[in-house]
Motif scaffolding. Structure first.
Motif, PDB file in Angstrom:
ATOM      1  N   ALA A  93     -28.802  44.995 -88.310  1.00 25.11           N
ATOM      2  CA  ALA A  93     -28.012  44.338 -89.469  1.00 25.11           C
ATOM      3  C   ALA A  93     -29.415  44.080 -90.290  1.00 25.11           C
ATOM      4  O   ALA A  93     -28.357  43.570 -91.597  1.00 25.11           O
ATOM      5  N   ASN A  94     -29.727  44.135 -90.467  1.00 23.46           N
ATOM      6  CA  ASN A  94     -31.142  44.995 -91.884  1.00 23.46           C
ATOM      7  C   ASN A  94     -30.681  45.921 -92.367  1.00 23.46           C
ATOM      8  O   ASN A  94     -30.669  46.442 -93.242  1.00 23.46           O
ATOM      9  N   ALA A  95     -30.339  46.844 -91.748  1.00 26.68           N
ATOM     10  CA  ALA A  95     -30.255  48.472 -91.985  1.00 26.68           C
ATOM     11  C   ALA A  95     -29.011  48.337 -92.872  1.00 26.68           C
ATOM     12  O   ALA A  95     -28.497  48.810 -93.935  1.00 26.68           O
ATOM     13  N   GLU A  96     -27.838  47.614 -92.058  1.00 27.17           N
ATOM     14  CA  GLU A  96     -26.561  47.111 -92.338  1.00 27.17           C
ATOM     15  C   GLU A  96     -26.672  47.153 -94.183  1.00 27.17           C
ATOM     16  O   GLU A  96     -25.924  46.661 -95.346  1.00 27.17           O
ATOM     17  N   MET A  97     -27.745  45.818 -94.635  1.00 22.61           N
ATOM     18  CA  MET A  97     -27.481  44.761 -95.238  1.00 22.61           C
ATOM     19  C   MET A  97     -27.980  45.885 -96.527  1.00 22.61           C
ATOM     20  O   MET A  97     -27.857  46.145 -96.923  1.00 22.61           O
ATOM     21  N   LEU A  98     -29.314  46.441 -95.919  1.00 24.27           N
ATOM     22  CA  LEU A  98     -29.557  47.528 -97.201  1.00 24.27           C
ATOM     23  C   LEU A  98     -28.426  48.885 -97.873  1.00 24.27           C
ATOM     24  O   LEU A  98     -28.834  49.191 -99.045  1.00 24.27           O
ATOM     25  N   ARG A  99     -28.045  49.172 -96.883  1.00 22.38           N
ATOM     26  CA  ARG A  99     -27.324  50.052 -97.208  1.00 22.38           C
ATOM     27  C   ARG A  99     -26.326  49.708 -98.186  1.00 22.38           C
ATOM     28  O   ARG A  99     -25.954  50.631 -98.549  1.00 22.38           O
ATOM     29  N   SER A 100     -25.526  48.134 -97.759  1.00 22.39           N
ATOM     30  CA  SER A 100     -24.520  47.587 -98.861  1.00 22.39           C
ATOM     31  C   SER A 100     -25.770  47.665-100.438  1.00 22.39           C
ATOM     32  O   SER A 100     -24.622  47.321-101.222  1.00 22.39           O
ATOM     33  N   GLU A 101     -26.722  47.593-100.103  1.00 17.94           N
ATOM     34  CA  GLU A 101     -27.309  47.674-100.917  1.00 17.94           C
ATOM     35  C   GLU A 101     -27.591  49.042-101.410  1.00 17.94           C
ATOM     36  O   GLU A 101     -28.641  48.761-103.263  1.00 17.94           O
ATOM     37  N   GLY A 102     -26.717  50.035-101.242  1.00 19.71           N
ATOM     38  CA  GLY A 102     -27.396  51.056-101.704  1.00 19.71           C
ATOM     39  C   GLY A 102     -28.229  52.047-101.236  1.00 19.71           C
ATOM     40  O   GLY A 102     -28.432  53.436-101.981  1.00 19.71           O
ATOM     41  N   LYS A 103     -29.294  51.769-100.007  1.00 18.48           N
ATOM     42  CA  LYS A 103     -30.281  52.522 -99.593  1.00 18.48           C
ATOM     43  C   LYS A 103     -29.669  53.170 -98.600  1.00 18.48           C
ATOM     44  O   LYS A 103     -28.780  52.934 -97.931  1.00 18.48           O
ATOM     45  N   HIS A 104     -30.447  54.513 -98.456  1.00 18.32           N
ATOM     46  CA  HIS A 104     -30.091  55.001 -96.967  1.00 18.32           C
ATOM     47  C   HIS A 104     -30.690  54.585 -95.695  1.00 18.32           C
ATOM     48  O   HIS A 104     -32.074  54.568 -95.937  1.00 18.32           O
ATOM     49  N   ILE A 105     -29.932  54.279 -95.243  1.00 22.01           N
ATOM     50  CA  ILE A 105     -31.185  54.179 -93.474  1.00 22.01           C
ATOM     51  C   ILE A 105     -29.869  53.936 -92.426  1.00 22.01           C
ATOM     52  O   ILE A 105     -29.268  53.683 -92.230  1.00 22.01           O
ATOM     53  N   GLY A 106     -30.498  54.732 -91.558  1.00 17.32           N
ATOM     54  CA  GLY A 106     -29.555  54.804 -89.842  1.00 17.32           C
ATOM     55  C   GLY A 106     -29.832  53.576 -89.152  1.00 17.32           C
ATOM     56  O   GLY A 106     -30.257  53.057 -89.715  1.00 17.32           O
ATOM     57  N   ALA A 166     -43.960  62.161 -86.634  1.00 17.98           N
ATOM     58  CA  ALA A 166     -42.624  63.805 -87.090  1.00 17.98           C
ATOM     59  C   ALA A 166     -41.357  62.708 -86.257  1.00 17.98           C
ATOM     60  O   ALA A 166     -40.121  62.907 -86.507  1.00 17.98           O
ATOM     61  N   ALA A 167     -41.274  61.844 -86.079  1.00 17.93           N
ATOM     62  CA  ALA A 167     -39.886  61.046 -85.453  1.00 17.93           C
ATOM     63  C   ALA A 167     -39.461  59.962 -86.121  1.00 17.93           C
ATOM     64  O   ALA A 167     -38.445  59.714 -86.529  1.00 17.93           O
ATOM     65  N   PHE A 168     -40.142  59.650 -87.195  1.00 16.15           N
ATOM     66  CA  PHE A 168     -39.185  58.732 -88.332  1.00 16.15           C
ATOM     67  C   PHE A 168     -38.734  59.397 -89.323  1.00 16.15           C
ATOM     68  O   PHE A 168     -39.471  60.551 -90.251  1.00 16.15           O
ATOM     69  N   SER A 169     -38.334  59.358 -90.003  1.00 19.39           N
ATOM     70  CA  SER A 169     -36.934  58.950 -90.917  1.00 19.39           C
ATOM     71  C   SER A 169     -36.230  57.842 -91.255  1.00 19.39           C
ATOM     72  O   SER A 169     -36.633  57.156 -91.323  1.00 19.39           O
ATOM     73  N   ASN A 170     -35.421  58.471 -92.614  1.00 21.18           N
ATOM     74  CA  ASN A 170     -34.375  57.445 -93.412  1.00 21.18           C
ATOM     75  C   ASN A 170     -33.511  57.067 -92.378  1.00 21.18           C
ATOM     76  O   ASN A 170     -32.361  56.062 -92.329  1.00 21.18           O
ATOM     77  N   GLU A 171     -33.643  57.931 -90.682  1.00 24.66           N
ATOM     78  CA  GLU A 171     -32.551  57.399 -89.874  1.00 24.66           C
ATOM     79  C   GLU A 171     -33.039  56.382 -89.152  1.00 24.66           C
ATOM     80  O   GLU A 171     -32.005  55.466 -88.349  1.00 24.66           O
ATOM     81  N   VAL A 172     -34.486  55.927 -89.321  1.00 22.07           N
ATOM     82  CA  VAL A 172     -34.810  54.795 -88.590  1.00 22.07           C
ATOM     83  C   VAL A 172     -34.793  53.864 -88.917  1.00 22.07           C
ATOM     84  O   VAL A 172     -35.095  53.604 -90.059  1.00 22.07           O
ATOM     85  N   SER A 186     -41.662  52.621 -95.841  1.00 21.67           N
ATOM     86  CA  SER A 186     -41.392  53.152 -97.085  1.00 21.67           C
ATOM     87  C   SER A 186     -40.449  52.916 -97.162  1.00 21.67           C
ATOM     88  O   SER A 186     -39.315  53.728 -97.829  1.00 21.67           O
ATOM     89  N   THR A 187     -39.208  52.894 -96.343  1.00 24.56           N
ATOM     90  CA  THR A 187     -38.017  53.027 -96.268  1.00 24.56           C
ATOM     91  C   THR A 187     -36.649  51.535 -96.484  1.00 24.56           C
ATOM     92  O   THR A 187     -35.888  51.359 -95.793  1.00 24.56           O
ATOM     93  N   GLY A 188     -37.993  50.696 -95.517  1.00 20.68           N
ATOM     94  CA  GLY A 188     -37.151  49.412 -95.335  1.00 20.68           C
ATOM     95  C   GLY A 188     -36.666  49.069 -93.719  1.00 20.68           C
ATOM     96  O   GLY A 188     -36.223  48.037 -93.538  1.00 20.68           O
ATOM     97  N   ALA A 189     -37.291  49.635 -93.239  1.00 20.65           N
ATOM     98  CA  ALA A 189     -37.568  49.755 -91.604  1.00 20.65           C
ATOM     99  C   ALA A 189     -37.909  48.732 -91.126  1.00 20.65           C
ATOM    100  O   ALA A 189     -38.965  48.012 -91.958  1.00 20.65           O
ATOM    101  N   LEU A 190     -38.001  48.549 -89.976  1.00 17.61           N
ATOM    102  CA  LEU A 190     -38.011  46.826 -89.206  1.00 17.61           C
ATOM    103  C   LEU A 190     -39.713  47.486 -88.257  1.00 17.61           C
ATOM    104  O   LEU A 190     -38.759  48.133 -87.028  1.00 17.61           O
ATOM    105  N   LEU A 191     -40.834  46.430 -88.764  1.00 17.52           N
ATOM    106  CA  LEU A 191     -41.268  46.459 -87.604  1.00 17.52           C
ATOM    107  C   LEU A 191     -41.438  45.552 -86.684  1.00 17.52           C
ATOM    108  O   LEU A 191     -41.225  44.347 -86.918  1.00 17.52           O
ATOM    109  N   LEU A 192     -41.383  45.829 -85.224  1.00 20.12           N
ATOM    110  CA  LEU A 192     -40.897  44.981 -83.822  1.00 20.12           C
ATOM    111  C   LEU A 192     -42.288  44.696 -83.182  1.00 20.12           C
ATOM    112  O   LEU A 192     -41.912  45.843 -82.535  1.00 20.12           O
ATOM    113  N   CYS A 193     -43.220  43.929 -83.178  1.00 23.01           N
ATOM    114  CA  CYS A 193     -43.658  44.226 -82.344  1.00 23.01           C
ATOM    115  C   CYS A 193     -43.378  42.690 -81.033  1.00 23.01           C
ATOM    116  O   CYS A 193     -43.168  41.520 -81.020  1.00 23.01           O
TER     117      CYS A 193
END
Length: 421
Positions: free
Chosen positions: A124-137, A187-193, A224-231
């Motif tokens: 949901a956070n990623a969807e919100m960021l996309r609605s604000e114009g950010k690229h996140i997968g 290596a695994a991290f990108s804007n798609e995460v 760096s992208t707005g992705a969430l760190l889940l612990c």
């Protein structure tokens, strides 16, 4: 048949084989009561419990604070619905946000449900960021040897194949990297995460801590992208490691954490906590639960937290945990059968050199009326109630020492020679 206090173990085994979905391989023991750090079987034999319901019964058994909270709340209100208010949710939320450093809480009934809520929040956070114009997968990075639960979403982020593969296809878009491999994480991290999912101290995976560097890099990548760190603190949280959350041993605050196991001392409850920034993505109707945050579970959780504080049990967990680790490491120096000792507080793993050896030790300890369990095949896992004393530790060490010296040594010699070949 009707089940009474006279129903025998054999009768229960026969009935369960007909009536229950066969999801558990139970030990042939029937427990009927408990007190402190001991469980009592049908014959009146007491067992020292070093597992506490897989990390649940933090205050042990028959604790007056829990008994009182259950009785008091049962006379007032056990359940209403989340369409209305009751005082307990706010009171518990205030405590949890203070203890964790996070801002908002979603209450549910189990660790799996809490983790499912965390995954949904990241999407949901990623969807919100996309609605604000950010690229996140929508992709998640999870760790090898992870365990996050049994639902289709949670099991998708659980690494062991036997938990996932029978239910394929599970939730897609999950990539696993080795724990503490910073290069692999980068290596695994990108804007798609949309989220990095991890246990700060892996439980089912063998009591494996993440390093400071790995957790710090995970935090930096998410920032760096707005992705969430889940612990995931379902097993390691609520004081198990000597702090309220295991991430508090580090200098990193996650965006989301999940709590459950010890939270209400055996009454089912879970919680997903998050920052205000992450919480913006959830609006009424997007997520919910029928039983989550009910007055009974919440009332008991408040009592557990207050008792941990009143009795200074975090200090006790640190003190006895350090003693336990030191004694196990002393045992390691004496027995080649022990590969490594790991852990923090009262979340401890003793790794042996073979699965057969670990299985044998586990069975022999049970014969000596000491309960623990085996995880990741070769690791003996200790998750005792927070009330355990150094006397109980000494009892455990003596039993392990005797086993490894008299009963297991010859088996290990055979295993070692085979491994050397």
């Amino acid at each position: 048949m009707s089940v009474t206090n006279e129903t025998t173990l054999a009768e229960l085994q026969a009935a369960e084989s007909r009536l229950l979905l066969q999801t558990y391989e139970r030990y042939p023991l029937l427990f009927v009561s408990g007190n402190g750090v001991h469980l009592r079987d049908e014959h009146g034999t007491d067992y020292l419990d070093l597992l506490s319901g897989i990390g649940v019964c933090a205050l042990g058994y028959n604790h007056p604070a829990i008994n009182s909270a259950i009785t008091t709340q049962a006379h007032q209100l056990i359940h209403t619905s989340n369409l209305f208010y009751h005082r307990g949710t706010t009171e518990l939320a205030l405590r949890l946000t203070e203890l964790t450093g996070l801002d908002r809480v979603f209450f549910c009934n189990s660790g799996t449900e809490a983790w499912e809520a965390a995954l949904k929040l990241a999407r949901a956070n990623a969807e919100m960021l996309r609605s604000e114009g950010k690229h996140i997968g929508t992709r998640f990075i999870a760790l090898e040897n992870s365990f996050h639960g049994r639902t289709i979403g949670s099991v998708a982020t659980t690494h062991k194949a036997k938990y996932r593969e029978p239910f394929m296809p599970v939730m897609p878009d999950v990539v696993f990297v080795p724990a503490n491999d910073v290069a692999a994480l980068r290596a695994a991290f990108s804007n798609e995460v949309c989220g990095i999912a991890l246990e700060v101290l892996q439980g089912e995976g063998g009591i494996n801590p993440v390093t400071d560097e790995f957790l710090t890099v995970a935090r930096e990548l998410c920032d760096s992208t707005g992705a969430l760190l889940l612990c995931d603190e379902i097993q390691s949280g609520m004081g198990r490691t000597g702090k309220w959350c295991a991430y508090q041993h580090y200098s990193v605050l996650p965006d989301v954490t999940t709590l459950a196991k010890p939270m209400a001392g055996g009454v089912p409850i879970g919680a997903m906590l998050c920052t205000d920034a992450a919480a913006r993505s959830i609006t009424p109707g997007m997520h919910g639960t029928t039983f989550g945050g009910n007055p009974l579970a919440v009332g008991v959780a408040i009592a557990v937290i207050d008792e941990i504080k009143r009795a200074h049990l975090l200090d006790h967990v640190n003190s006895v945990g350090n003693y336990f680790l030191a004694q196990l490491r002393s045992l390691q120096s004496k027995h080649d059968a022990i590969k490594e000792v790991r852990g923090k507080g009262l979340m401890i793993g003793l790794e042996l050199h073979s699965a057969d050896l670990a299985k044998s030790v586990l069975g022999e300890m049970l014969k000596r009326h000491i309960i623990l369990n085996r995880t990741h095949e070769t690791v003996l896992r200790f998750l005792p109630p927070y009330l355990i004393t150094t006397h109980h530790v000494d009892q455990t060490i003596a039993a392990l020492d005797e086993l490894l010296t008299q009963h297991i040594g010859s088996q290990f010699s055979v295993v070692s020679s085979q491994e050397r070949k």
